[in-house]
Structures are given as C-alpha cells and as structure tokens.
Design a protein around this motif. Structure first.
Motif, short mmCIF file in Angstrom:
data_model
loop_
_atom_site.label_atom_id
_atom_site.label_comp_id
_atom_site.label_asym_id
_atom_site.label_seq_id
_atom_site.Cartn_x
_atom_site.Cartn_y
_atom_site.Cartn_z
N LEU A 25 0.84 -1.20 0.00
CA LEU A 25 0.00 0.00 0.00
C LEU A 25 0.88 1.25 0.00
N LYS A 26 0.58 2.17 -0.91
CA LYS A 26 1.35 3.42 -1.02
C LYS A 26 0.40 4.57 -1.32
N ILE A 27 0.89 5.77 -1.02
CA ILE A 27 0.14 6.98 -1.33
C ILE A 27 1.10 8.01 -1.90
N GLN A 28 0.63 8.77 -2.88
CA GLN A 28 1.43 9.83 -3.47
C GLN A 28 0.52 11.02 -3.75
N SER A 29 1.00 12.21 -3.39
CA SER A 29 0.27 13.43 -3.73
C SER A 29 1.13 14.23 -4.70
N GLY A 73 -6.57 26.72 -0.78
CA GLY A 73 -7.01 27.65 -1.82
C GLY A 73 -6.81 27.10 -3.23
N ARG A 74 -6.41 25.85 -3.35
CA ARG A 74 -6.25 25.23 -4.68
C ARG A 74 -6.68 23.76 -4.61
N GLU A 75 -7.03 23.21 -5.77
CA GLU A 75 -7.36 21.79 -5.79
C GLU A 75 -6.11 20.97 -5.50
N ARG A 76 -6.31 19.80 -4.94
CA ARG A 76 -5.18 18.91 -4.70
C ARG A 76 -5.59 17.48 -5.05
N TRP A 77 -4.59 16.64 -5.31
CA TRP A 77 -4.85 15.27 -5.71
C TRP A 77 -3.90 14.31 -5.00
N PHE A 78 -4.30 13.05 -5.00
CA PHE A 78 -3.43 11.99 -4.50
C PHE A 78 -3.85 10.66 -5.13
N THR A 79 -2.93 9.73 -5.14
CA THR A 79 -3.14 8.39 -5.67
C THR A 79 -2.80 7.39 -4.58
N VAL A 80 -3.69 6.40 -4.41
CA VAL A 80 -3.43 5.29 -3.51
C VAL A 80 -3.27 4.05 -4.37
N SER A 81 -2.19 3.30 -4.13
CA SER A 81 -1.94 2.12 -4.96
C SER A 81 -1.35 0.98 -4.15
N GLY A 82 -1.33 -0.17 -4.77
CA GLY A 82 -0.73 -1.36 -4.19
C GLY A 82 -0.65 -2.42 -5.27
N THR A 83 0.02 -3.52 -4.96
CA THR A 83 0.16 -4.60 -5.94
C THR A 83 -0.20 -5.95 -5.33
N LYS A 84 -0.57 -6.86 -6.20
CA LYS A 84 -0.78 -8.25 -5.82
C LYS A 84 -0.42 -9.11 -7.03
N ASN A 85 0.43 -10.08 -6.79
CA ASN A 85 0.90 -10.96 -7.86
C ASN A 85 1.47 -10.17 -9.05
N GLY A 86 2.16 -9.08 -8.76
CA GLY A 86 2.79 -8.28 -9.79
C GLY A 86 1.88 -7.32 -10.51
N LYS A 87 0.60 -7.30 -10.19
CA LYS A 87 -0.35 -6.41 -10.87
C LYS A 87 -0.70 -5.24 -9.95
N GLU A 88 -0.54 -4.01 -10.47
CA GLU A 88 -0.83 -2.82 -9.67
C GLU A 88 -2.31 -2.46 -9.74
N VAL A 89 -2.84 -2.04 -8.60
CA VAL A 89 -4.20 -1.52 -8.50
C VAL A 89 -4.06 -0.11 -7.93
N SER A 90 -4.76 0.87 -8.51
CA SER A 90 -4.65 2.23 -7.98
C SER A 90 -5.97 2.98 -8.14
N TYR A 91 -6.14 3.95 -7.27
CA TYR A 91 -7.27 4.87 -7.33
C TYR A 91 -6.72 6.28 -7.26
N ASN A 92 -7.28 7.16 -8.09
CA ASN A 92 -6.89 8.57 -8.12
C ASN A 92 -8.00 9.40 -7.48
N PHE A 93 -7.61 10.30 -6.61
CA PHE A 93 -8.56 11.14 -5.88
C PHE A 93 -8.20 12.61 -6.10
N ARG A 94 -9.23 13.44 -6.07
CA ARG A 94 -9.02 14.88 -6.17
C ARG A 94 -9.89 15.56 -5.13
N GLN A 95 -9.37 16.64 -4.57
CA GLN A 95 -10.16 17.42 -3.62
C GLN A 95 -10.31 18.83 -4.13
N ARG A 96 -11.54 19.31 -4.11
CA ARG A 96 -11.84 20.66 -4.60
C ARG A 96 -11.28 21.72 -3.66
N LYS A 97 -11.06 22.92 -4.23
CA LYS A 97 -10.53 24.01 -3.40
C LYS A 97 -11.64 24.74 -2.69
#
Length: 97
Positions: A25-29, A73-97
C-alpha cells in the motif's frame, strides 16, 4: 488524469474495494513522493499524509480513505496504490478548493 473520486473542499471519507498485498500500500500526492504503509497488525495497514489517511484491511479487501478540509485555496490530488501478484491496483482522488 482521470479521477475515481472527488472530495469536497470540506473533506470526508470513502471506501473502495481493493485486493492487494497490504505491505505494498502506497500513497502519493502532487507534492510528496510515495509513502509506504505501516503495518498495524496481521490484517491492517495504514499510510498517511498531513491531510489524508489510507487504511487497508487485507481480510476484507477494502480501502478506507479520510481527507481533511482543504484550506490551501487550490485543488489537490493523490493516488493510492498497491500490488498483488505483480499487478498494480490504484485509485486517483481529487479534492476541490
């Protein structure tokens, strides 16, 4: 970039289904590089930024996200991801300003 979920400026929470190995499990903004999960116990993992928390349960395959109010005062985003059996799964999120 396509987004899987939008949070309001006030923040909030959501739950997504995800089947990964918890230790991957990882997170990146837009301003921070990937941060790795901390193991809470045998089935629970968590990763945090100053303004967002991602919590994952391996036995139930769900990802819970909690986002604080956006006071930047600005929109921001982040991605949460992880892997299983070498395959990555991720979700992208955005937050309004």
């Amino acid at each position: 970039m396509d987004y899987d979920f939008y949070f309001s400026q006030g923040g909030g929470a959501c739950i997504k289904e995800m089947d990964i190995d918890g230790e991957t499990l990882k997170i990146q903004s837009e301003n921070e590089s990937f941060l790795d999960a901390r193991k809470i116990n045998e089935t629970e993992y968590c990763v945090m930024l100053d303004w967002v928390v991602a919590f994952y349960r391996t036995d139930e395959h769900y990802l819970a996200i909690s986002v604080d109010e956006n006071t930047t005062g600005r929109e921001r985003w982040f991605t949460v991801s992880g892997t299983k059996n070498g395959k990555e799964v991720s979700y992208n999120f955005r937050q309004r300003k």
